[in-house]
Design an enzyme around this catalytic site. Structure first.
Site, mmCIF file in Angstrom:
data_model
loop_
_atom_site.group_PDB
_atom_site.id
_atom_site.type_symbol
_atom_site.label_atom_id
_atom_site.label_comp_id
_atom_site.label_asym_id
_atom_site.label_seq_id
_atom_site.Cartn_x
_atom_site.Cartn_y
_atom_site.Cartn_z
ATOM 1 N N ILE A 18 50.989 -18.996 -130.003
ATOM 2 C CA ILE A 18 50.918 -20.457 -129.927
ATOM 3 C C ILE A 18 50.834 -21.000 -131.346
ATOM 4 O O ILE A 18 50.007 -20.542 -132.151
ATOM 5 C CB ILE A 18 49.694 -20.914 -129.117
ATOM 6 C CG1 ILE A 18 49.805 -20.427 -127.673
ATOM 7 C CG2 ILE A 18 49.544 -22.427 -129.148
ATOM 8 C CD1 ILE A 18 48.494 -20.414 -126.937
ATOM 9 N N PHE A 19 51.683 -21.982 -131.662
ATOM 10 C CA PHE A 19 51.658 -22.588 -132.990
ATOM 11 C C PHE A 19 50.878 -23.895 -132.927
ATOM 12 O O PHE A 19 51.181 -24.789 -132.130
ATOM 13 C CB PHE A 19 53.079 -22.862 -133.488
ATOM 14 C CG PHE A 19 53.114 -23.461 -134.867
ATOM 15 C CD1 PHE A 19 52.837 -22.685 -135.989
ATOM 16 C CD2 PHE A 19 53.409 -24.811 -135.045
ATOM 17 C CE1 PHE A 19 52.864 -23.242 -137.266
ATOM 18 C CE2 PHE A 19 53.439 -25.376 -136.317
ATOM 19 C CZ PHE A 19 53.159 -24.588 -137.426
ATOM 20 N N TYR A 21 49.181 -27.256 -135.034
ATOM 21 C CA TYR A 21 49.376 -28.072 -136.238
ATOM 22 C C TYR A 21 48.449 -29.275 -136.281
ATOM 23 O O TYR A 21 48.405 -29.986 -137.284
ATOM 24 C CB TYR A 21 50.826 -28.556 -136.302
ATOM 25 C CG TYR A 21 51.260 -29.351 -135.089
ATOM 26 C CD1 TYR A 21 51.110 -30.733 -135.047
ATOM 27 C CD2 TYR A 21 51.796 -28.718 -133.976
ATOM 28 C CE1 TYR A 21 51.495 -31.464 -133.934
ATOM 29 C CE2 TYR A 21 52.188 -29.437 -132.858
ATOM 30 C CZ TYR A 21 52.035 -30.804 -132.832
ATOM 31 O OH TYR A 21 52.402 -31.516 -131.722
ATOM 32 N N GLY A 22 47.703 -29.533 -135.223
ATOM 33 C CA GLY A 22 46.780 -30.670 -135.159
ATOM 34 C C GLY A 22 45.415 -30.208 -134.668
ATOM 35 O O GLY A 22 44.834 -29.273 -135.224
ATOM 36 N N SER A 23 44.912 -30.838 -133.624
ATOM 37 C CA SER A 23 43.565 -30.523 -133.150
ATOM 38 C C SER A 23 43.434 -29.101 -132.614
ATOM 39 O O SER A 23 42.326 -28.555 -132.591
ATOM 40 C CB SER A 23 43.134 -31.521 -132.072
ATOM 41 O OG SER A 23 43.967 -31.424 -130.925
ATOM 42 N N GLU A 96 47.497 -30.910 -123.322
ATOM 43 C CA GLU A 96 48.501 -31.527 -124.178
ATOM 44 C C GLU A 96 49.445 -32.470 -123.428
ATOM 45 O O GLU A 96 50.017 -33.377 -124.026
ATOM 46 C CB GLU A 96 49.331 -30.440 -124.878
ATOM 47 C CG GLU A 96 48.530 -29.514 -125.768
ATOM 48 C CD GLU A 96 47.893 -30.247 -126.936
ATOM 49 O OE1 GLU A 96 48.603 -30.990 -127.633
ATOM 50 O OE2 GLU A 96 46.669 -30.086 -127.134
#
Length: 232
Positions: A18-19, A21-23, A96
């Site tokens: 899993i990539f 980039y935020g929270s 999400e």
């Protein structure tokens, strides 16, 4: 490299990547076997998602980060053990995809510690067709003004920005626009009449092109995007 206490760090081909980039970088909320700094090419992070629940409300929307086309993005790759993959994906889709504003995709990422390792990872991309997508890049001062006054069910928009920048700094990543937004927060607070009672975007008369002023979901939007939280 960091491992959770539940695994021994053994890499298997059917593990889930899993990539983040935020929270998800600083509050993943799911069990994982390993984290690595990683890069996703062809996409960059920016404040392009209107938040009316997690970090804002319908009256005072906030901004969330999304992956938008172009450039590259440095973040964290989580490796999830195969036996946990289904459970973790279910959790992520509920978290999400509360409005379906993200498009789940599988893209190759580069793991910095092992450049030859380019696993396919689950990524959540900003959906340009969604009503909550902000098409135009907002000026830094405008992002700061919105973020300063927005608060939702999981906390303030400012905390979201600060925590994300804190994790980015820990990884020795520079995000100059996000840094400029944070440094502008103080100036925004000093402007007379810029109190929390005023919407972050300054009201309909001063609307910025591409900034959705209200909830504009249609039945077709619900049908088109609502299923994303229930995938798999």
């Amino acid at each position: 490299m960091a491992f959770s206490s539940e695994t021994n760090g053994t890499l298997r081909s059917n593990d889930l990547w899993i990539f983040a980039y935020g929270s998800l970088m600083w509050r993943p909320g799911f069990p994982f076997a390993e984290t690595q700094r990683a890069r996703l090419d062809g996409w960059h992070r920016r404040f392009c998602i209107v938040s009316r629940y997690y970090r804002g409300t319908a009256e005072h929307p906030g901004l969330l980060l999304g992956l938008d086309r172009g450039g590259s993005c440095e973040g964290i790759a989580f490796r999830v053990a195969a036996e946990k993959a289904r459970e973790v994906l279910r959790y992520l889709r509920v978290r999400e995809q509360i409005s379906g504003v993200y498009r789940e995709a599988r893209l190759n990422i580069e793991v910095h510690a092992t450049p030859a390792l380019r696993p396919t990872a689950v990524v959540f991309l900003a959906e340009p067709a969604h009503p909550s997508y902000v098409r135009f890049r907002l000026p830094v001062w405008q992002q700061a003004r919105i973020i300063t006054h927005a608060r939702g069910s999981t906390g303030s928009n400012l905390d979201y920005l600060a925590n994300t920048l804190g994790e980015i700094a820990r990884l020795n990543i520079r995000e100059r626009e996000l840094e400029r937004v944070l440094s502008s927060i103080g100036r925004v607070r000093l402007v007379p009449g810029n109190g929390a009672a005023r919407p972050g975007f300054g009201g309909p008369k001063r609307a910025i092109p591409g900034w959705p002023l209200g909830v504009r979901y249609r039945l077709s939007d619900v049908k088109r995007f609502g299923h994303r939280s229930r995938m798999g």
